[in-house]
Design a protein around this motif. Structure first.
Motif, mmCIF file in Angstrom:
data_model
loop_
_atom_site.group_PDB
_atom_site.id
_atom_site.type_symbol
_atom_site.label_atom_id
_atom_site.label_comp_id
_atom_site.label_asym_id
_atom_site.label_seq_id
_atom_site.Cartn_x
_atom_site.Cartn_y
_atom_site.Cartn_z
ATOM 1 N N HIS A 84 0.813 -1.159 0.002
ATOM 2 C CA HIS A 84 -0.159 -0.064 0.001
ATOM 3 C C HIS A 84 0.808 1.140 -0.013
ATOM 4 O O HIS A 84 2.018 1.059 0.190
ATOM 5 N N ARG A 85 0.297 2.296 -0.409
ATOM 6 C CA ARG A 85 0.873 3.638 -0.167
ATOM 7 C C ARG A 85 0.119 4.841 0.223
ATOM 8 O O ARG A 85 -0.961 4.896 -0.558
ATOM 9 N N ARG A 86 0.485 5.706 0.910
ATOM 10 C CA ARG A 86 -0.102 6.888 1.217
ATOM 11 C C ARG A 86 0.202 7.883 0.144
ATOM 12 O O ARG A 86 1.079 8.714 0.143
ATOM 13 N N ILE A 87 -0.383 7.754 -1.115
ATOM 14 C CA ILE A 87 -0.041 8.538 -2.229
ATOM 15 C C ILE A 87 -0.542 9.929 -2.281
ATOM 16 O O ILE A 87 -0.031 11.020 -2.523
ATOM 17 N N GLY A 88 -1.662 10.171 -1.693
ATOM 18 C CA GLY A 88 -2.232 11.591 -1.704
ATOM 19 C C GLY A 88 -3.171 11.646 -2.841
ATOM 20 O O GLY A 88 -2.939 11.105 -3.779
ATOM 21 N N LYS A 89 -4.323 12.337 -2.471
ATOM 22 C CA LYS A 89 -5.403 12.881 -3.674
ATOM 23 C C LYS A 89 -5.420 14.309 -3.638
ATOM 24 O O LYS A 89 -5.389 15.130 -2.725
ATOM 25 N N LEU A 90 -5.606 14.656 -5.143
ATOM 26 C CA LEU A 90 -5.864 16.345 -5.228
ATOM 27 C C LEU A 90 -7.332 16.469 -5.828
ATOM 28 O O LEU A 90 -7.507 15.701 -6.803
ATOM 29 N N LEU A 91 -8.171 16.965 -5.110
ATOM 30 C CA LEU A 91 -9.540 17.375 -5.647
ATOM 31 C C LEU A 91 -9.452 18.677 -6.157
ATOM 32 O O LEU A 91 -9.202 19.648 -5.547
ATOM 33 N N VAL A 92 -10.114 18.626 -7.535
ATOM 34 C CA VAL A 92 -9.380 19.965 -8.261
ATOM 35 C C VAL A 92 -10.751 20.673 -8.832
ATOM 36 O O VAL A 92 -11.698 19.895 -9.211
ATOM 37 N N ALA A 93 -10.518 22.265 -8.675
ATOM 38 C CA ALA A 93 -11.748 22.659 -9.169
ATOM 39 C C ALA A 93 -11.195 23.151 -10.231
ATOM 40 O O ALA A 93 -10.045 23.914 -10.373
ATOM 41 N N VAL A 94 -11.654 22.917 -11.481
ATOM 42 C CA VAL A 94 -11.031 23.614 -12.891
ATOM 43 C C VAL A 94 -11.469 24.758 -13.539
ATOM 44 O O VAL A 94 -11.044 25.400 -14.403
ATOM 45 N N SER A 95 -12.384 25.244 -12.591
ATOM 46 C CA SER A 95 -12.921 26.595 -13.005
ATOM 47 C C SER A 95 -13.109 27.651 -11.719
ATOM 48 O O SER A 95 -13.558 26.813 -10.580
ATOM 49 N N ALA A 96 -13.163 28.890 -11.624
ATOM 50 C CA ALA A 96 -13.718 29.809 -10.713
ATOM 51 C C ALA A 96 -14.902 29.355 -10.054
ATOM 52 O O ALA A 96 -15.232 29.300 -9.060
ATOM 53 N N ALA A 97 -15.835 28.700 -11.282
ATOM 54 C CA ALA A 97 -17.364 28.491 -10.497
ATOM 55 C C ALA A 97 -17.356 27.409 -9.744
ATOM 56 O O ALA A 97 -18.306 27.206 -8.949
ATOM 57 N N GLU A 98 -16.284 26.660 -9.665
ATOM 58 C CA GLU A 98 -16.428 25.508 -8.980
ATOM 59 C C GLU A 98 -15.606 25.763 -7.468
ATOM 60 O O GLU A 98 -15.498 24.650 -6.632
ATOM 61 N N ARG A 99 -14.949 26.867 -7.103
ATOM 62 C CA ARG A 99 -14.453 27.115 -5.775
ATOM 63 C C ARG A 99 -15.291 26.901 -4.851
ATOM 64 O O ARG A 99 -15.064 26.447 -3.777
ATOM 65 N N GLY A 100 -16.603 27.407 -4.938
ATOM 66 C CA GLY A 100 -17.565 27.168 -3.807
ATOM 67 C C GLY A 100 -17.965 25.703 -3.550
ATOM 68 O O GLY A 100 -17.839 25.330 -2.329
ATOM 69 N N LYS A 101 -17.936 24.671 -4.486
ATOM 70 C CA LYS A 101 -17.849 23.518 -4.316
ATOM 71 C C LYS A 101 -16.873 22.655 -3.564
ATOM 72 O O LYS A 101 -17.045 21.946 -2.848
ATOM 73 N N LEU A 102 -15.565 23.360 -3.837
ATOM 74 C CA LEU A 102 -14.534 22.833 -3.336
ATOM 75 C C LEU A 102 -14.447 23.294 -1.845
ATOM 76 O O LEU A 102 -13.961 22.766 -0.788
ATOM 77 N N GLU A 103 -14.996 24.588 -1.506
ATOM 78 C CA GLU A 103 -15.034 24.924 -0.097
ATOM 79 C C GLU A 103 -15.966 24.265 0.637
ATOM 80 O O GLU A 103 -15.832 23.737 1.623
ATOM 81 N N ALA A 104 -17.334 23.830 -0.022
ATOM 82 C CA ALA A 104 -18.176 23.119 0.580
ATOM 83 C C ALA A 104 -17.855 21.634 0.938
ATOM 84 O O ALA A 104 -17.872 21.075 1.846
ATOM 85 N N LEU A 105 -16.774 21.016 -0.023
ATOM 86 C CA LEU A 105 -16.538 19.773 0.262
ATOM 87 C C LEU A 105 -15.352 19.901 1.385
ATOM 88 O O LEU A 105 -15.290 18.887 2.251
ATOM 89 N N ALA A 106 -14.552 20.867 1.549
ATOM 90 C CA ALA A 106 -13.710 20.833 2.796
ATOM 91 C C ALA A 106 -14.679 21.129 4.117
ATOM 92 O O ALA A 106 -14.117 20.477 5.086
ATOM 93 N N THR A 107 -15.720 21.745 4.079
ATOM 94 C CA THR A 107 -16.583 21.887 5.408
ATOM 95 C C THR A 107 -17.139 20.708 5.482
ATOM 96 O O THR A 107 -17.143 20.298 6.772
ATOM 97 N N ASN A 108 -17.398 19.843 4.658
ATOM 98 C CA ASN A 108 -18.120 18.599 4.959
ATOM 99 C C ASN A 108 -17.190 17.557 5.697
ATOM 100 O O ASN A 108 -17.202 16.918 6.192
ATOM 101 N N ALA A 109 -15.841 17.816 4.943
ATOM 102 C CA ALA A 109 -14.828 16.606 5.287
ATOM 103 C C ALA A 109 -14.365 17.170 6.819
ATOM 104 O O ALA A 109 -14.223 16.134 7.581
ATOM 105 N N GLN A 110 -14.533 18.424 7.094
ATOM 106 C CA GLN A 110 -14.325 18.764 8.541
ATOM 107 C C GLN A 110 -15.256 18.408 9.547
ATOM 108 O O GLN A 110 -14.816 17.793 10.487
#
Length: 371
Positions: A84-110
């Motif tokens: 196994h390996r802790r490779i890490g994952k990047l969750l990517v917002a491909v446009s400025a319109a997706e920044r809000g979704k990225l923030e919402a995901l961070a809030t949910n994860a927290q």
């Protein structure tokens, strides 16, 4: 007639994890599997990702057992020499319109208890993954990859070392409750058999509902509808352009997380899965999917060479939610739910089921001790 303490039906990650947890010198344990190999369905047909626990509803079993299972799984891999390996994952917002979704995901994860996400701006994203297009990202350092086949073998070895037995090509046709446990009838390698079991764990995965329907005394209202959801993968020939797993943000009104990029332990890149509801099990991957896959992948990997996409493999999720319905939680069903002592049904164990398998097994063991 043979009599055992625990019968586990299904030798995928879940059934084998339950066996490894429950088998002991004092408790006889039999694992039966209808196929000729362990893990023939969902457990061996997935992304082989150790999930961090970002997406699930706070307070849900998926959220809780993913976090607990993740830590148990990393510890198990270290103890049992599972690659196994802790490779890490990047969750990517491909446009400025997706920044809000990225923030919402961070809030949910927290809210789910994931506290190690790191916000990545465009300049650092470009340093980490030059081939990825995006305006911002979240780095999940707790996400990893695993050799799922080696994991299944390690669970089986642990169970067998504690006295459990595995019988392949064995189908349970009927479960009947009795005064001293369960009467089990079925066929093994074409031969009819009967046995008695003090407790039965239905870890049948895609076939758990079918077995439940053949369980005498189980109310039909306690058997949730099964929705088969296929996820297909394409390999990518040649050298991989990424060092991390790359996930686009989940698209609205879809059953999955989008077509993401994962790496196996040999460094081979694959893309998937998509999400398509089916009426019956079908593991085909059509060559004609190449262009729809390429279109989705180019959102975050514009240099994709679609000629390097090669049809790979396919898995099927045993979902409890149908098309357009809110995501459903795991269902660990015990006597307090259905009124049948000694029976534990496991329904809807889809992603993150592999990550959560050891934590689910712990819950099953606690429930089994009360029967």
């Amino acid at each position: 007639m043979d009599s055992i303490d625990t019968l586990i039906i299904g030798a995928g990650a879940l059934g084998l994890a339950c066996a490894a947890r429950l088998a002991s010198a004092q408790q006889s344990c039999l694992i039966v599997e209808a196929e000729a190999l362990i893990g023939s369905h969902t457990s061996s047909r997935n992304s082989e990702v150790i999930h961090a626990g970002l997406y699930y509803a706070p307070g849900s079993l998926k959220a809780e057992l993913c976090l607990e299972g993740r830590e148990r799984l990393y510890a198990w891999c270290a103890q049992h020499q599972v690659a196994h390996r802790r490779i890490g994952k990047l969750l990517v917002a491909v446009s400025a319109a997706e920044r809000g979704k990225l923030e919402a995901l961070a809030t949910n994860a927290q809210a789910c208890g994931v506290h190690d996400l790191q916000a990545i701006e465009q300049s650092l994203l470009a340093e980490l993954e030059p081939a990825v297009r995006g305006v911002a990202a979240l780095l999940s350092p707790s996400t990893g990859i695993i050799d799922s086949h080696a994991y299944l073998q390690s669970l089986l070895a642990a169970a067998e070392n504690q006295g459990a037995q595995l019988v392949l090509q064995t189908r349970v046709d009927q479960l009947e409750p009795g005064p001293d446990g369960w009467l089990v009838t079925g066929r093994s390698a074409g031969e009819a058999f009967q046995l008695k079991a003090q407790r039965v764990i239905n870890a049948g995965g895609l076939f758990a509902q079918q077995l439940a329907q053949r369980t005498a005394g189980l109310p039909a209202a306690q058997i949730p509808a099964l929705h088969l959801c296929r996820g297909r993968y394409f390999g990518y020939s040649g050298r991989a352009p990424f060092q991390h797993l790359i996930y686009p943000l989940p698209e609205a009104n879809t059953a999955g997380l989008g077509i993401h990029a994962t790496l196996d332990l040999g460094g081979q890149l694959r893309f998937g899965p998509d999400a398509e509801y089916l009426q019956q099990i079908d593991y085909r991957v059509d060559e004609q999917l190449r262009e729809p896959f390429a279109k989705a992948i180019r959102r975050y990997f514009p240099q994709l060479d679609s000629t390097r996409l090669v049809p790979g493999y396919c898995g099927i999720r045993p979902k409890l939610a149908g098309p357009g319905e809110p995501a459903a939680d795991f269902l660990i069903q015990t006597a307090s739910d259905h009124g049948l002592p000694g029976l534990i049904n496991l329904f809807g164990i889809e992603s993150p089921g592999l990550t959560a398998s050891l934590a689910i097994a712990e819950r099953v063991a606690l429930a089994a001790c009360r029967t």
